[in-house]
Design a protein around this motif. Structure first.
Motif, PDB file in Angstrom:
ATOM      1  N   ARG A  42       0.822  -1.221   0.000  1.00 44.99           N
ATOM      2  CA  ARG A  42       0.000   0.000   0.000  1.00 44.99           C
ATOM      3  C   ARG A  42       0.856   1.271   0.000  1.00 44.99           C
ATOM      4  NH1 ARG A  42      -3.183   1.217   5.322  1.00 44.99           N
ATOM      5  NH2 ARG A  42      -2.288   3.291   5.457  1.00 44.99           N
ATOM      6  N   TYR A  43       2.070   1.142   0.523  1.00 41.42           N
ATOM      7  CA  TYR A  43       2.852   2.347   0.799  1.00 41.42           C
ATOM      8  C   TYR A  43       3.799   2.712  -0.339  1.00 41.42           C
ATOM      9  CZ  TYR A  43       0.953   0.713   5.174  1.00 41.42           C
ATOM     10  OH  TYR A  43       0.087   0.254   6.135  1.00 41.42           O
ATOM     11  N   HIS A 145     -10.967   8.240   3.239  1.00 44.07           N
ATOM     12  CA  HIS A 145     -10.694   8.109   4.675  1.00 44.07           C
ATOM     13  C   HIS A 145     -10.241   9.447   5.269  1.00 44.07           C
ATOM     14  CE1 HIS A 145      -8.602   6.916   8.355  1.00 44.07           C
ATOM     15  NE2 HIS A 145      -7.485   7.378   7.836  1.00 44.07           N
ATOM     16  N   MET A 149     -12.224  11.577   8.138  1.00 41.33           N
ATOM     17  CA  MET A 149     -11.571  11.889   9.418  1.00 41.33           C
ATOM     18  C   MET A 149     -11.606  13.397   9.681  1.00 41.33           C
ATOM     19  SD  MET A 149     -10.550   9.124  11.053  1.00 41.33           S
ATOM     20  CE  MET A 149      -9.436   9.838  12.280  1.00 41.33           C
ATOM     21  N   ILE A 161     -22.044  16.098  18.324  1.00 43.42           N
ATOM     22  CA  ILE A 161     -21.965  14.760  18.898  1.00 43.42           C
ATOM     23  C   ILE A 161     -22.372  13.748  17.831  1.00 43.42           C
ATOM     24  CG2 ILE A 161     -22.853  13.232  20.713  1.00 43.42           C
ATOM     25  CD1 ILE A 161     -21.219  15.550  21.794  1.00 43.42           C
ATOM     26  N   ASP A 162     -21.518  12.758  17.621  1.00 44.25           N
ATOM     27  CA  ASP A 162     -21.799  11.676  16.671  1.00 44.25           C
ATOM     28  C   ASP A 162     -22.771  10.705  17.343  1.00 44.25           C
ATOM     29  OD1 ASP A 162     -21.740   9.511  14.962  1.00 44.25           O
ATOM     30  OD2 ASP A 162     -19.566   9.264  14.977  1.00 44.25           O
ATOM     31  N   ALA A 550     -15.568   1.475  -2.074  1.00 43.53           N
ATOM     32  CA  ALA A 550     -14.751   0.258  -2.136  1.00 43.53           C
ATOM     33  C   ALA A 550     -15.433  -0.829  -2.968  1.00 43.53           C
ATOM     34  CB  ALA A 550     -14.466  -0.257  -0.725  1.00 43.53           C
TER      35      ALA A 550
ATOM     36  N   ARG B 144     -20.277   7.887  24.491  1.00 45.11           N
ATOM     37  CA  ARG B 144     -20.099   7.005  23.332  1.00 45.11           C
ATOM     38  C   ARG B 144     -19.401   7.742  22.194  1.00 45.11           C
ATOM     39  NH1 ARG B 144     -23.635   2.445  21.203  1.00 45.11           N
ATOM     40  NH2 ARG B 144     -22.914   2.157  19.091  1.00 45.11           N
ATOM     41  N   HIS B 145     -19.830   8.973  21.952  1.00 43.11           N
ATOM     42  CA  HIS B 145     -19.196   9.809  20.922  1.00 43.11           C
ATOM     43  C   HIS B 145     -17.699   9.952  21.194  1.00 43.11           C
ATOM     44  CE1 HIS B 145     -18.103  13.414  18.656  1.00 43.11           C
ATOM     45  NE2 HIS B 145     -17.816  14.009  19.784  1.00 43.11           N
ATOM     46  N   SER B 148     -15.893   6.669  20.418  1.00 41.51           N
ATOM     47  CA  SER B 148     -15.783   6.469  18.962  1.00 41.51           C
ATOM     48  C   SER B 148     -14.698   7.358  18.370  1.00 41.51           C
ATOM     49  CB  SER B 148     -17.101   6.813  18.264  1.00 41.51           C
ATOM     50  OG  SER B 148     -18.110   5.945  18.665  1.00 41.51           O
ATOM     51  N   MET B 149     -14.693   8.617  18.771  1.00 43.37           N
ATOM     52  CA  MET B 149     -13.696   9.544  18.217  1.00 43.37           C
ATOM     53  C   MET B 149     -12.278   9.093  18.567  1.00 43.37           C
ATOM     54  SD  MET B 149     -15.109  11.991  16.386  1.00 43.37           S
ATOM     55  CE  MET B 149     -13.764  13.169  16.276  1.00 43.37           C
ATOM     56  N   ARG B 152     -11.231   6.065  16.484  1.00 43.46           N
ATOM     57  CA  ARG B 152     -10.892   6.455  15.107  1.00 43.46           C
ATOM     58  C   ARG B 152      -9.547   7.166  15.051  1.00 43.46           C
ATOM     59  NH1 ARG B 152     -16.670   7.431  14.343  1.00 43.46           N
ATOM     60  NH2 ARG B 152     -17.351   5.943  12.763  1.00 43.46           N
ATOM     61  N   LYS B 153      -9.338   8.060  15.993  1.00 41.26           N
ATOM     62  CA  LYS B 153      -8.102   8.829  15.999  1.00 41.26           C
ATOM     63  C   LYS B 153      -6.913   7.881  16.181  1.00 41.26           C
ATOM     64  CE  LYS B 153      -6.046  12.748  18.477  1.00 41.26           C
ATOM     65  NZ  LYS B 153      -4.837  11.988  18.899  1.00 41.26           N
ATOM     66  N   SER B 156      -6.416   5.577  13.081  1.00 43.61           N
ATOM     67  CA  SER B 156      -5.954   6.361  11.934  1.00 43.61           C
ATOM     68  C   SER B 156      -4.489   6.754  12.111  1.00 43.61           C
ATOM     69  CB  SER B 156      -6.847   7.598  11.765  1.00 43.61           C
ATOM     70  OG  SER B 156      -6.457   8.335  10.642  1.00 43.61           O
ATOM     71  N   GLY B 159      -2.132   4.208  11.054  1.00 47.97           N
ATOM     72  CA  GLY B 159      -2.100   3.856   9.638  1.00 47.97           C
ATOM     73  C   GLY B 159      -3.278   3.041   9.148  1.00 47.97           C
ATOM     74  N   PHE B 160      -4.288   2.841  10.012  1.00 49.22           N
ATOM     75  CA  PHE B 160      -5.485   2.132   9.556  1.00 49.22           C
ATOM     76  C   PHE B 160      -6.346   3.048   8.696  1.00 49.22           C
ATOM     77  CE2 PHE B 160      -4.120  -0.470  13.014  1.00 49.22           C
ATOM     78  CZ  PHE B 160      -4.595  -1.746  12.748  1.00 49.22           C
ATOM     79  N   ILE B 161      -6.952   2.478   7.665  1.00 50.44           N
ATOM     80  CA  ILE B 161      -7.805   3.224   6.750  1.00 50.44           C
ATOM     81  C   ILE B 161      -9.258   2.815   6.988  1.00 50.44           C
ATOM     82  CG2 ILE B 161      -8.317   3.686   4.313  1.00 50.44           C
ATOM     83  CD1 ILE B 161      -5.592   4.700   5.172  1.00 50.44           C
ATOM     84  N   ASP B 162     -10.092   3.822   7.208  1.00 43.40           N
ATOM     85  CA  ASP B 162     -11.531   3.596   7.393  1.00 43.40           C
ATOM     86  C   ASP B 162     -12.152   3.362   6.006  1.00 43.40           C
ATOM     87  OD1 ASP B 162     -14.238   3.740   7.940  1.00 43.40           O
ATOM     88  OD2 ASP B 162     -14.170   5.718   8.872  1.00 43.40           O
ATOM     89  N   VAL B 163     -12.555   2.135   5.746  1.00 42.85           N
ATOM     90  CA  VAL B 163     -13.175   1.805   4.453  1.00 42.85           C
ATOM     91  C   VAL B 163     -14.612   1.345   4.704  1.00 42.85           C
ATOM     92  CG1 VAL B 163     -13.073   0.386   2.368  1.00 42.85           C
ATOM     93  CG2 VAL B 163     -10.959   1.080   3.497  1.00 42.85           C
ATOM     94  N   LYS B 211      -4.089  -2.132   6.291  1.00 41.83           N
ATOM     95  CA  LYS B 211      -4.682  -1.947   7.624  1.00 41.83           C
ATOM     96  C   LYS B 211      -6.045  -1.296   7.444  1.00 41.83           C
ATOM     97  CE  LYS B 211      -0.395  -1.179  10.192  1.00 41.83           C
ATOM     98  NZ  LYS B 211       0.357  -0.167  10.964  1.00 41.83           N
ATOM     99  N   ILE B 215     -16.093   1.562  11.953  1.00 42.22           N
ATOM    100  CA  ILE B 215     -17.098   1.448  13.011  1.00 42.22           C
ATOM    101  C   ILE B 215     -18.420   1.288  12.286  1.00 42.22           C
ATOM    102  CG2 ILE B 215     -18.219   2.586  14.966  1.00 42.22           C
ATOM    103  CD1 ILE B 215     -15.615   3.837  15.718  1.00 42.22           C
TER     104      ILE B 215
END
Lengths: 582, 582
Positions: A42-43, A145, A149, A161-162, A550, B144-145, B148-149, B152-153, B156, B159-163, B211, B215
């Motif tokens: 990937r990199y 992504h 973010m 708030i999510d 995707a 919960r928010h 989750s944040m 994700r932070k 990310s 190096g993980f990608i949210d797909v 990676k 969620i």
């Protein structure tokens, strides 16, 4: 550990280091005495080298048997590359291979894993997992992504708030067709998948959540036009105790933040234009303002001059195409054919060449003299060297036709630049829209959108004239977001439902919980939703959304990779209390 | 602008400021000459004051008409409060009201909007939008928010990608029942909602995404046990080129980060325990290790002493309950009744009091002398003052029974502290699980989980003994995450499918796309999924997940607020090519 480094990070500073890499065999170049392998992940790509002088003979032999896309682990030494490749970040080094393990073999892929592939759309979708290995697709997903973010970070920093809203909800007759989910535990009943979390976000405002956002999948069972998906992603937002101005400022802030963080582009305050003005100046409620070519209405200067086509038209309107005066007769004829295509639908086109010497040459010289045409030039803003293109007919139709021509000419002239961003707000939308087939009005935005203050009474006398507290955020000719200030009192909501043709019983059955909620202290509130797929594509400088998703579906709503939808067992049907019907 | 400040931010520093606030009337106290109003929003409560001396009479009169939960906007001056309230952040000030606008009226809510409400579960769910106004629910959603944040932070940054993976997928026979979605455009065919994005995340690894995280909502159409939801949220992750050790380290890092950032708790390296050891020491594959009371197996010291109950048992096993020697005969009898309840199912319980003088008093003194009982004390780690509780019977059953007793005693002793966190990894799970009803083996984790290296051959001879590269993350007696290293070659996957009872045709029909994908260079990969609802509840120190979900469903899978699922129109059925069946 399968690797000490990835394939994109080694530089000259690591020369002499012992490293372990893993990845895919991108390319093998075998020159007999030396073999180079491009190893990809990937990199990035790192070059491996094996040669007769420094490499064990068996290893060199093994390297020759590697096929494209084999999964490989190698250990070796980082060495300086003889012929550097300035085009890739790892171009100063290569790895002298000492050990090599094939982690997995690979069949020859059905298309090449290159930026420009030889695979057609169908093949790429069937083998999407291979398509994702290609840089353009992979980078699009990584880009998405990053945008997601940044959106979350910005909104969270602003106090949003999510909140996750449910996916198994209730079918509503309003809007598009729902996807339905039969309930096993509640025989004969169905859930619906949400077309948007609209009512839930309003209930969250009633619940005092104050500022809500969610990046959420939504579902519409519609016949798919090109570049639409049955499931799509929304950035969904709602705020309490706000007026339209607050919403516009907040989400202009978000959009500006994204443009700056993601694209490095600073944009000025977003222009605001009313729906009526957008239709008048661009023939379109999502105008692309990266370029000019604003409409010039010509009724006053072109009608009543013996040219019957114009005299009988509701609207005569033109644009000035920069540099178009140099078009040959043949080129203009082709342009006229273009506007007459069924997709555009114009009956014809009148043109005026604005010559460099200040004179005009038109296709209607018989009816209009130089002074008349000078007035046309003034109305359309045409300069010397431009071509004025004029269409006429029913207002709505001719505006749409001229808008199509304007976009086409901008495209041909290279004015729709992917790296230029021109956002604007379109405001003051009509509250209702007339369905020409049924003669009924329906909500242009949705049935919870509030009318402009003081216009409620107009609903009885001139419903089409009522404006809404509704707004769209438009970027480069695409609606990327839309929203409204909502109705927050039960009485106004009841009036709206009445005008949308709901009986009180129907309204209660469908939206009773929302109207009930409004009795317990609903705050003024409003919100917006962005189409994430489209937003990401536009920020990425692309026209189509498919490579930013995707695993997209095709135009029949099928996932050709997993072959869904599919038939199910009779047992499953029985459990759901349903049967297939021929 | 409806407000200059929110209801939680004014302090003594703002005294003399002119402010505008908006919110809900939480409480009105009318003393005749003076009226106080508590105005509430998401951020807090601010006290408003109106009195005969300083306030316009009409305004004072208006204030008396305000009901609970009216939506109010006020303008006024921040003044110092005569009697300060140290319990709330705004307790030093109040607002002397100059103007007041009722933005919306409110019916009296069906339950009080207080931390401890008088509303029962059913009423709270029907009016969930009012329930959310209550602090405990609101704070749970905000909490919960935050979780989750942070998730994700952290991912990310690693190096993980949210797909985003699709929601309209294909039904699979494996695992729980799918929710199904009839396709309108593909008559007679159905989509399924995902039970997890399992195959898609594996395809993303084949696609080189390296990676991945997401969620994501998942769906299981199961008969709902208490505290289960038909739709639930997973933190779904997958990594390529990893071994089990890499995954454990990465997600131990995530969990430690959450505990630190969210709870301010630093925890040491997570203990690791094999499935077999967990069952032996705690009778449970998700042990709560905030406290001791480890199992002591007593077969060697308690059998063959003429006590038939023990002699005929497969397993004799006990725990030492701290301080339990002081239990009265009556208390012990109640404990014995407790273990005999159908939910636990023990036939009886033997006990030993470890007296302070070093002697033992047991319910089986007839069969065992003091030396025997001293050995029991040693095996269970019992100290003076403890009560040893001993159960016996079939190994699996008795372990489950003693585990239930262990948890119950810890609860009674206050050892399950909400603010104490004791995470651990359970590893080396069995690959297959015997279904006692059918006599067939099925995958304990899922059919893509890899066996431990070298154990593939065991599948033919002793399938139950094969261990998997599978792991669970356990926190305070709950499984909060689980995953495995996957099979990445087609041959092993085919062997697994065979042992799970899939014919090659069935395997191809259901998972053909995955097996196809494995032919084109699948990297070694593995992953994990966390149950977000449960994780958030445990971090929040709660036992139940319901208040951490904005709009939960009840045990019949119904949303009682919106009244879903519901019947649909016949037109809708027709379009979907299905009919209801009686």
């Amino acid at each position: 550990m399968f690797r000490s480094h990835n394939c994109g990070e080694l530089r000259a500073a690591q020369i002499e280091s012992q490293v372990t890499l893993a990845g895919w065999v991108h390319k093998v170049r075998d020159k007999g005495f030396v073999t180079w392998i491009d190893l990809r992940d990937r990199y990035g790509i790192t070059q491996l080298v094996l040669d007769a002088e420094r490499t064990d003979a068996a290893l060199l032999e093994q390297a020759r048997t590697l096929g494209r896309e084999f999964v490989l682990q190698v250990k070796g030494t980082v060495i300086e590359r003889a012929s550097k490749n300035p085009n890739i970040p790892t171009g100063e080094i290569e790895i002298l291979v000492a050990e090599m393990t094939v982690l997995n073999e690979a069949l020859t892929p059905p298309f090449t894993i290159e930026d420009d592939t030889d695979g057609g759309e169908d093949l790429r979708m069937k083998y999407r997992y291979l398509d994702i290995r290609r840089n353009p697709v992979k980078e699009s997903l990584v880009f998405r992504h990053k945008v997601s973010m940044e959106v979350r970070k910005y909104l969270s920093d602003q106090g949003f708030i999510d909140v996750e809203t449910p996916y198994l909800i209730k079918s509503t007759p309003e809007g598009a067709r729902d996807f339905l989910v039969p309930s096993r535990m509640n025989a004969g009943q169905f859930y619906a998948l949400p077309q948007s979390p609209q009512t839930f976000k309003q209930l969250l405002m009633v619940g005092g959540m104050d500022k809500y956002f969610q990046i959420v999948k939504c579902f519409r069972d519609e016949d798919l036009r090109a570049d639409r998906q049955p499931e799509f992603t929304q950035i969904d937002c709602e705020m309490a105790f706000v007026e339209q101005e607050d919403i516009l400022n907040t989400f202009e802030g978000l959009t500006r933040h994204l443009l700056k963080e993601i694209k490095g582009v600073e944009v000025a305050a977003f222009p605001r234009i009313s729906f009526d003005d957008a239709m008048r100046k661009y023939g379109n409620d999502k105008p692309d303002i990266r370029f000019g070519m604003e409409f010039g209405e010509l009724n006053a200067v072109a009608q009543h001059k013996d040219f019957k086509v114009f005299n009988s038209a509701e609207l005569v309107v033109g644009i000035a195409v920069p540099g178009g005066a140099s078009y040959t007769r043949k080129e203009i004829d082709k342009l006229i054919d273009w506007v007459k295509r069924p997709q555009v639908g114009a009956l014809g086109m009148v043109y005026v060449k604005c010559n460099d010497d200040g004179s005009y040459k038109s296709s209607v010289d018989k009816f209009y003299d130089q002074d008349d045409l000078a007035q046309w030039a003034q109305a359309t803003g045409a300069q010397k060297g431009d071509l004025i293109c004029v269409l006429s007919g029913d207002t709505n139709k001719v505006r749409a036709q001229l808008s199509a021509l304007r976009m086409e000419m901008a495209e041909r002239l290279g004015l729709r630049k992917a790296d230029e961003f021109a956002p604007l707000w379109v405001v003051d939308f009509p509250l209702l829209e007339l369905d020409e087939e049924t003669g009924h009005y329906h909500a242009m935005h949705h049935p919870f959108t509030s009318p402009k203050p003081g216009q409620l009474a107009l609903l009885d006398t001139d419903p089409g004239a009522v404006k809404a507290n509704a707004y769209d955020l438009v970027l480069n000719g695409n609606e990327i977001g839309g929203g409204s200030i909502r109705i927050h009192d039960k009485e106004t909501q009841a009036i709206m439902f009445k005008h949308l043709g709901f009986s009180p019983e129907e309204a209660k059955a469908q939206f009773g919980f929302l109207m009930d909620a409004f009795q317990y202290g609903a705050p003024p509130h409003g919100g917006i939703a962005f189409g994430l797929d489209r937003l990401v594509a536009i920020l990425g400088g692309q026209e189509t959304i498919r490579d930013f998703i995707a695993f997209p579906k095709n135009n029949s709503g099928r996932d050709v990779m997993i072959d869904a939808p599919a038939t199910i067992d009779n047992d499953q049907l029985d459990e759901l209390h349903i049967a297939l019907k021929d």
